[in-house]
Every structure is written in structure tokens, then in C-alpha cells.
Design a protein around this motif. Sequence first.
Motif, PDB file in Angstrom:
ATOM      1  N   PHE A   1     -42.560 -28.874 -27.477  1.00  0.00           N
ATOM      2  CA  PHE A   1     -42.922 -28.201 -28.724  1.00  0.00           C
ATOM      3  C   PHE A   1     -44.262 -27.474 -28.581  1.00  0.00           C
ATOM      4  N   PHE A   2     -45.196 -28.086 -27.859  1.00  0.00           N
ATOM      5  CA  PHE A   2     -46.508 -27.460 -27.668  1.00  0.00           C
ATOM      6  C   PHE A   2     -46.390 -26.182 -26.834  1.00  0.00           C
ATOM      7  N   SER A   3     -45.530 -26.205 -25.817  1.00  0.00           N
ATOM      8  CA  SER A   3     -45.324 -25.001 -25.001  1.00  0.00           C
ATOM      9  C   SER A   3     -44.729 -23.885 -25.848  1.00  0.00           C
ATOM     10  N   ALA A   4     -43.864 -24.248 -26.808  1.00  0.00           N
ATOM     11  CA  ALA A   4     -43.293 -23.250 -27.713  1.00  0.00           C
ATOM     12  C   ALA A   4     -44.371 -22.650 -28.610  1.00  0.00           C
TER      13      ALA A   4
ATOM     14  N   MET B   1     -28.735 -26.152 -20.555  1.00  0.00           N
ATOM     15  CA  MET B   1     -29.949 -26.793 -20.029  1.00  0.00           C
ATOM     16  C   MET B   1     -30.168 -28.157 -20.672  1.00  0.00           C
ATOM     17  N   ASN B   2     -30.783 -29.056 -19.881  1.00  0.00           N
ATOM     18  CA  ASN B   2     -31.170 -30.354 -20.408  1.00  0.00           C
ATOM     19  C   ASN B   2     -32.644 -30.307 -20.825  1.00  0.00           C
ATOM     20  N   HIS B   3     -33.191 -31.434 -21.213  1.00  0.00           N
ATOM     21  CA  HIS B   3     -34.570 -31.481 -21.703  1.00  0.00           C
ATOM     22  C   HIS B   3     -35.562 -31.035 -20.627  1.00  0.00           C
ATOM     23  N   ALA B   4     -35.365 -31.529 -19.397  1.00  0.00           N
ATOM     24  CA  ALA B   4     -36.291 -31.206 -18.318  1.00  0.00           C
ATOM     25  C   ALA B   4     -36.238 -29.725 -17.966  1.00  0.00           C
ATOM     26  N   GLN B   5     -35.030 -29.163 -17.954  1.00  0.00           N
ATOM     27  CA  GLN B   5     -34.893 -27.741 -17.666  1.00  0.00           C
ATOM     28  C   GLN B   5     -35.548 -26.889 -18.753  1.00  0.00           C
ATOM     29  N   GLY B   6     -35.300 -27.265 -20.006  1.00  0.00           N
ATOM     30  CA  GLY B   6     -35.884 -26.515 -21.106  1.00  0.00           C
ATOM     31  C   GLY B   6     -37.396 -26.525 -21.065  1.00  0.00           C
ATOM     32  N   LEU B   7     -37.981 -27.698 -20.830  1.00  0.00           N
ATOM     33  CA  LEU B   7     -39.430 -27.811 -20.753  1.00  0.00           C
ATOM     34  C   LEU B   7     -39.971 -27.019 -19.563  1.00  0.00           C
ATOM     35  N   SER B   8     -39.299 -27.108 -18.418  1.00  0.00           N
ATOM     36  CA  SER B   8     -39.742 -26.380 -17.226  1.00  0.00           C
ATOM     37  C   SER B   8     -39.769 -24.874 -17.478  1.00  0.00           C
ATOM     38  N   ALA B   9     -38.707 -24.358 -18.101  1.00  0.00           N
ATOM     39  CA  ALA B   9     -38.635 -22.923 -18.383  1.00  0.00           C
ATOM     40  C   ALA B   9     -39.738 -22.487 -19.335  1.00  0.00           C
TER      41      ALA B   9
END
Length: 321
Positions: free
Chosen positions: A178-181, A241-249
Amino acid sequence: MLLISLFLATLFLAYSNGANDNFKGVATLFGSRTSSYQTAILWATFTTFAGAITATFLAGALIKNFSGKGLLPDAIANAPEFHLAVAIATGLTVLIATLMGFPISTTHSLTGALVGAGLVAIGLQVNFAALGTSFILPLLLSPIIAIPLGAGIYSLSGYINSKWHLPVNQKMIDGCHFFSAVIVSFTRGLNDTPKIVSLILIIEYFSIQGGAIVIAIAMALGGLLNSQKVAITMSEKITSMNHAQGLSANIVTGILVIVASKFGLPVSTTYASVGSIFGVGLISKKSKSNYRVFYQILLSWILTLPTAAIISAITYRLLQG
């Protein structure tokens, strides 16, 4: 009447910008099912609006830095007809892409509109060399950096987890996501608002701050009401995408946005976001990137500038007549 038309056209452009761009910072939240669509779009709207309002305090400097990227002599861009043609062409180009579900760059649509109206106004005196840094480099550089970086960060996270078997704190991961968003959406609102506001500053009734607030509201409405198709494309069609993929992107997009803003690098937030999402799907065993959708998006990026230029040239010629 001409100034009223310019004001309405600029609001239309801001609405189209919000519809196409607001969801890009939260696409991985929805795509990885870290949040629902409603939560993601509300989060995007709030953070983008915050960035747009912050631009009211910095707008003077930001608008001064954005002057058509050296494409045209300053004297040409003072006529209301010119601003009106640019606003209409940019808004239409972005809205057409939005209705088709293609995430494109509003800045590049604006660049194309400036070129189109400029060709009608001064012919071949338009500085075509400036297109190299304002359009071609971002088009090439952003995906080239974002795709391998997205793949690399996701691979690194998987390697670290398999090597040391670190405990996974899902709440912490979601919080970072959420912070990256926030970073992506806030920065986009901060950067895009002054570019749109610059079109209506020839209307003497508007201050920079007043114009920015009105534009921010129109952008927020566009995101709330017309983001669905772009959201589906970025969240589901490029890759699952899973959680890790979403965060990585999103980490990749956030890093590129910050670095590009800091050092003035020709990197597009839109292209970086799409590229990073595509990149994390390239190396996943369970979810594969959709090359067909990516190539369609890439084609829409290439067509952005000429489409906006043609619409702008025709509109400006009609306004002159």
C-alpha cells in the motif's frame, strides 16, 4: 466564449487523465488481490488527489519547467486557440485509449498535440530533435529498465526466501504494498497536475492554485468513474500475479518514479508500471505474461503521439478558420 471552451476542454482533459492514469499506482494491489477494486480505486483517488493538491504549492516552479519540452517557440503557445486545440486533442487521445482499455502516457499525448498544432502554426520550424528526449527515449528506456528490474526483484525475493526461509508477515507485506502505491500515485498527481493547469493559465480569472484544485477534482472524478477497463488490463490481462509479484512490480515502479524525478531521467511512469508488471510475470512458473496484450499496449504507446498530433492539427486548423 473561447476562454470558456478552453476551460471546459481542460477539465475534459483532466477527467480523461484521471480515468487512464489514476489506477496505475494501485493496479498491483487489485491484481494480486491484496485489495478489492473499490478499495484500490479509493486509495488511488485519495493519494493522487493529495499529490495534485500538493502541486498547488509547487506549481509555479513545475509549470515553468514544463514548456512543451522545447518543441515550440514560447510566443506561439500564447493564443487561446492553440491551447484549446492541444487540450481537446490530448483529452480525446487519452479518452479513446481509456475506453479501449489501453494505459498510455498523458504527457506523450500532450507532446503529440503540441507538435500537431505547432506544425499548423509554424510548419517545420517545430523542434523535432526535442522528440528524442521527450518521447522516443522514454518509450525505449522505461520498459527496457522496468521489465528486467521487475523480474530481478521478484527473483531476488524468491531466492532470499528459499535460502533463509524467512517468516512471512503478510500484514507487513501488504502494508509495504500500500505504501508503494502511495509513492506512485502521489508522485503522478504531483507531476501531471501542473502540465494540465498550464493550459488554462492564460485565463486571467484563474490563479495557479485555483486552477490546480479544479484540475485535481476533475482528475479524481475521472478515476472514480472511468478506470475500469484500464484497471482490468493492468491488473489481470498483462499477467496474473500473487502478493509477492504485485509488491515487486510496484517497488520497481516506485523506485523508477523517484529516481527519474530526482535526476530528470526520461522515464514514463505509465511505461515503467506496465513494464514492471510484465517483468514479474516473465519468470513466474504459475503465471505467465501475456505477450499479445503487451504488444497491443506497446502499439498504443507508439500511436499515441501521431494520433494526438493529427487531432490537434485538424482542431487548430478548424479553430483558425
